[in-house]
Design an enzyme around this catalytic site. Structure first.
Site, mmCIF file in Angstrom:
data_model
loop_
_atom_site.group_PDB
_atom_site.id
_atom_site.type_symbol
_atom_site.label_atom_id
_atom_site.label_comp_id
_atom_site.label_asym_id
_atom_site.label_seq_id
_atom_site.Cartn_x
_atom_site.Cartn_y
_atom_site.Cartn_z
ATOM 1 N N PHE A 1 0.863 -1.191 0.000
ATOM 2 C CA PHE A 1 0.000 0.000 0.000
ATOM 3 C C PHE A 1 0.901 1.243 0.000
ATOM 4 O O PHE A 1 1.904 1.285 0.716
ATOM 5 C CB PHE A 1 -0.855 -0.066 1.264
ATOM 6 C CG PHE A 1 -2.021 0.873 1.293
ATOM 7 C CD1 PHE A 1 -3.215 0.544 0.674
ATOM 8 C CD2 PHE A 1 -1.936 2.079 1.977
ATOM 9 C CE1 PHE A 1 -4.304 1.402 0.720
ATOM 10 C CE2 PHE A 1 -3.019 2.939 2.025
ATOM 11 C CZ PHE A 1 -4.199 2.595 1.404
ATOM 12 N N TYR B 1 -11.136 1.549 10.650
ATOM 13 C CA TYR B 1 -12.343 1.892 9.875
ATOM 14 C C TYR B 1 -12.681 0.843 8.833
ATOM 15 O O TYR B 1 -13.652 0.986 8.114
ATOM 16 C CB TYR B 1 -12.218 3.277 9.235
ATOM 17 C CG TYR B 1 -10.972 3.539 8.415
ATOM 18 C CD1 TYR B 1 -10.824 3.006 7.147
ATOM 19 C CD2 TYR B 1 -9.952 4.335 8.920
ATOM 20 C CE1 TYR B 1 -9.678 3.245 6.405
ATOM 21 C CE2 TYR B 1 -8.799 4.578 8.189
ATOM 22 C CZ TYR B 1 -8.666 4.027 6.931
ATOM 23 O OH TYR B 1 -7.534 4.266 6.195
ATOM 24 N N LYS B 2 -11.857 -0.215 8.739
ATOM 25 C CA LYS B 2 -12.149 -1.278 7.778
ATOM 26 C C LYS B 2 -13.038 -2.316 8.469
ATOM 27 O O LYS B 2 -14.184 -2.018 8.783
ATOM 28 C CB LYS B 2 -10.829 -1.827 7.223
ATOM 29 C CG LYS B 2 -10.123 -0.768 6.370
ATOM 30 C CD LYS B 2 -8.729 -1.126 5.932
ATOM 31 C CE LYS B 2 -8.171 -0.016 5.039
ATOM 32 N NZ LYS B 2 -6.721 -0.083 4.879
ATOM 33 N N ASP C 1 1.740 -4.645 9.331
ATOM 34 C CA ASP C 1 0.589 -3.782 9.067
ATOM 35 C C ASP C 1 -0.632 -4.700 8.966
ATOM 36 O O ASP C 1 -0.743 -5.499 8.029
ATOM 37 C CB ASP C 1 0.804 -2.992 7.769
ATOM 38 C CG ASP C 1 -0.321 -1.984 7.523
ATOM 39 O OD1 ASP C 1 -1.435 -2.213 8.038
ATOM 40 O OD2 ASP C 1 -0.084 -0.993 6.819
ATOM 41 N N ARG D 1 -12.103 -5.564 -6.901
ATOM 42 C CA ARG D 1 -11.847 -6.103 -5.568
ATOM 43 C C ARG D 1 -13.158 -6.205 -4.807
ATOM 44 O O ARG D 1 -13.939 -5.248 -4.766
ATOM 45 C CB ARG D 1 -10.871 -5.189 -4.833
ATOM 46 C CG ARG D 1 -10.238 -5.822 -3.626
ATOM 47 C CD ARG D 1 -9.250 -4.878 -2.963
ATOM 48 N NE ARG D 1 -9.938 -3.727 -2.395
ATOM 49 C CZ ARG D 1 -9.380 -2.864 -1.556
ATOM 50 N NH1 ARG D 1 -8.119 -3.003 -1.196
ATOM 51 N NH2 ARG D 1 -10.064 -1.847 -1.072
HETATM 52 C C1 PLP Z 1 -6.025 1.067 4.768
HETATM 53 C C2 PLP Z 1 -4.544 0.951 4.872
HETATM 54 C C3 PLP Z 1 -3.798 2.002 5.400
HETATM 55 C C4 PLP Z 1 -4.497 3.263 5.807
HETATM 56 O O1 PLP Z 1 -3.675 4.284 6.204
HETATM 57 P P1 PLP Z 1 -4.341 5.634 6.722
HETATM 58 O O2 PLP Z 1 -3.249 6.357 7.357
HETATM 59 O O3 PLP Z 1 -5.476 5.272 7.622
HETATM 60 O O4 PLP Z 1 -4.901 6.344 5.539
HETATM 61 C C5 PLP Z 1 -2.417 1.831 5.500
HETATM 62 N N1 PLP Z 1 -1.824 0.677 5.098
HETATM 63 C C6 PLP Z 1 -2.528 -0.349 4.583
HETATM 64 C C7 PLP Z 1 -1.842 -1.595 4.172
HETATM 65 C C8 PLP Z 1 -3.908 -0.233 4.451
HETATM 66 O O5 PLP Z 1 -4.621 -1.239 3.944
#
Ligand code: PLP
Length: 414
Positions: A127, A224-225, A199, A373
């Site tokens: 990500f 939030y997921k 992560d 997805r």
């Molecule tokens: C959703 C997600 C994030 C989100 O980062 P934010 O700082 O909340 O925007 C980070 N890393 C991964 C792998 C994610 O899936």
């Protein structure tokens, strides 16, 4: 054929031990929500908590709320609700900041425990924010540099140089859903003398995780997921008790100080994970998240993971039965054991296909360059929902409805 599938979906739903959890959530009528891995669904019970925070706490207590309404303790109190979901102990998690900020703090902390080593090893296809944050850390701390790898062979070969301080890994890949074996991968990394930061953004609340059992060093994740904390809900950070009291936060805000109300010039970290708080916590968000987490009380993560896998296997079975588009290709591991709780399919027209699905009430998302997805939130998705989603996908592909001009335009958020 369809009636067979419908009968099977009804049987699966009738036998689903998590089916009653759907009652906690409110989804708009006619919407099949396959995006709980991006933004979890709303629970009506949160309204009362948000209202009480605004009225009985903020309006009526004003600044006394910091002591009387438990605001000061909220980051660790809410962390204690997340702890059992990832196998951490009480008092080991702080809920604060965004995942991005916590990534920087966690990787920095692990590099501090390895003063003789200078390499941060990161996934080249992770990500974006994970990559941006380790690059930022290397700019701020000139001792450090970032090395990238893609795939397990490259991970092994970079580790064998024995100069890696810390490896940052996404437990479940946001695109492919590929899931690492946390215990085995942590052991591999430790065998080369490096630390690991996991992560857990795409795994928390969907798969069983045991950070302490896996002897992981640190972890961060999103709320939030699959944890349904609401848009922009604060993230969490866990650092193994072996390390936490030896590290100085990269961003040492006053709220992580041992005695914040002495307003000393020089920072002295609070014992334990509280030191990772950067500034004043977001109380409205924390209270809403705390209430959102109530549904997990007493739930078995093994059962949650089992349903997650069963839903994705069911999706694949329905695709096999109903879709024969040669351009649609599974881009996730074929085995449910090696996946998180979503599936990715490559398709040359992935973007307009997703838009046409959304127009039919089936909400998934597009991930560049060519992925459709679909996420399976085990607490509020039914097997009948999954079948209906695949029927909609079949229809979009057979009719080539995605070809319509209104499905080509891209918004700011895809
Ligand atoms: C959703 C997600 C994030 C989100 O980062 P934010 O700082 O909340 O925007 C980070 N890393 C991964 C792998 C994610 O899936």
């Amino acid at each position: 054929m369809l009636t067979d599938l419908q009968r099977r979906a009804a049987e699966l739903d009738a036998a689903d031990p998590l089916a009653p959890m759907q009652g906690h959530f409110a989804l708009p009528a006619g919407r099949i929500y396959l995006d709980g891995n991006s933004l979890g669904a709303f629970q009506p019970a949160l309204l009362q908590v948000a209202s009480a925070t605004l009225h009985e706490q903020w309006r009526d207590q004003l600044i006394a709320g910091w002591n009387e309404a438990g605001w000061f303790e909220a980051p660790l109190r809410v962390g204690d609700l997340i702890a059992p979901l990832i196998g951490a102990g009480p008092g080991q998690i702080a809920v604060c900041d965004s995942t991005s900020v916590n990534l920087l703090k966690a990787v920095d902390a692990m590099c501090q425990t390895q003063p003789e080593r200078s390499v941060i090893l990161a996934q080249g296809d992770n990500f974006a924010t994970d990559s941006y944050m380790v690059q930022a850390l290397a700019r701020l701390n000139l001792r450090l540099s970032v090395r990238y790898f893609v795939g397990d062979d490259e991970l092994r070969s970079h580790l064998s140089a024995d100069d890696v301080a810390c490896v940052l890994l996404s437990h479940v890949d946001y695109r492919s859903a590929r899931k690492f074996d946390m215990a085995a991968t942590t052991a591999l990394i430790h065998a080369h003398g490096a630390r690991v930061v996991w992560d857990l953004s795409h795994s928390t609340g969907a798969v069983a995780i045991d950070v302490v059992g896996a002897a992981a060093d640190a972890a961060v994740g999103c709320t939030y997921k699959y944890l349904n904390g609401g848009p922009g809900a604060p993230a969490y950070i866990w650092i193994h008790p072996n390390w936490i009291d030896g590290v100085t936060p990269a961003l040492p805000g006053w709220m992580g100080d041992a005695r914040p109300f002495q307003f000393k010039r020089d920072y002295a970290p609070h014992p334990g994970i509280r030191r990772m708080l950067c500034g004043t916590p977001s109380i409205l968000n924390l209270n809403v998240l705390e209430a959102a987490l109530a549904v997990w009380d007493g739930l078995s993560l093994a059962a949650v993971e089992a349903k997650s896998q069963a839903l994705s296997e069911w999706f694949l079975a329905c695709v096999d039965a109903l879709i024969s588009d040669p351009q649609l290709r599974l881009a996730s591991p074929a085995s449910a054991d090696q996946r998180g709780s979503h599936l990715a399919f490559a398709h040359p027209h992935a973007y307009p296909v997703v838009q046409a699905l959304i127009a039919r009430g089936v909400v998934g998302d597009f991930r560049a360059p060519d992925l459709i997805r679909v996420g399976f939130a085990p607490l509020y998705l039914s097997y009948a929902d999954v079948l209906a989603a695949v029927q909609a996908l079949a229809d979009v592909l057979v009719t080539q409805d995605w070809n319509q001009p209104q499905f080509q335009a891209r918004g700011a958020v895809t």
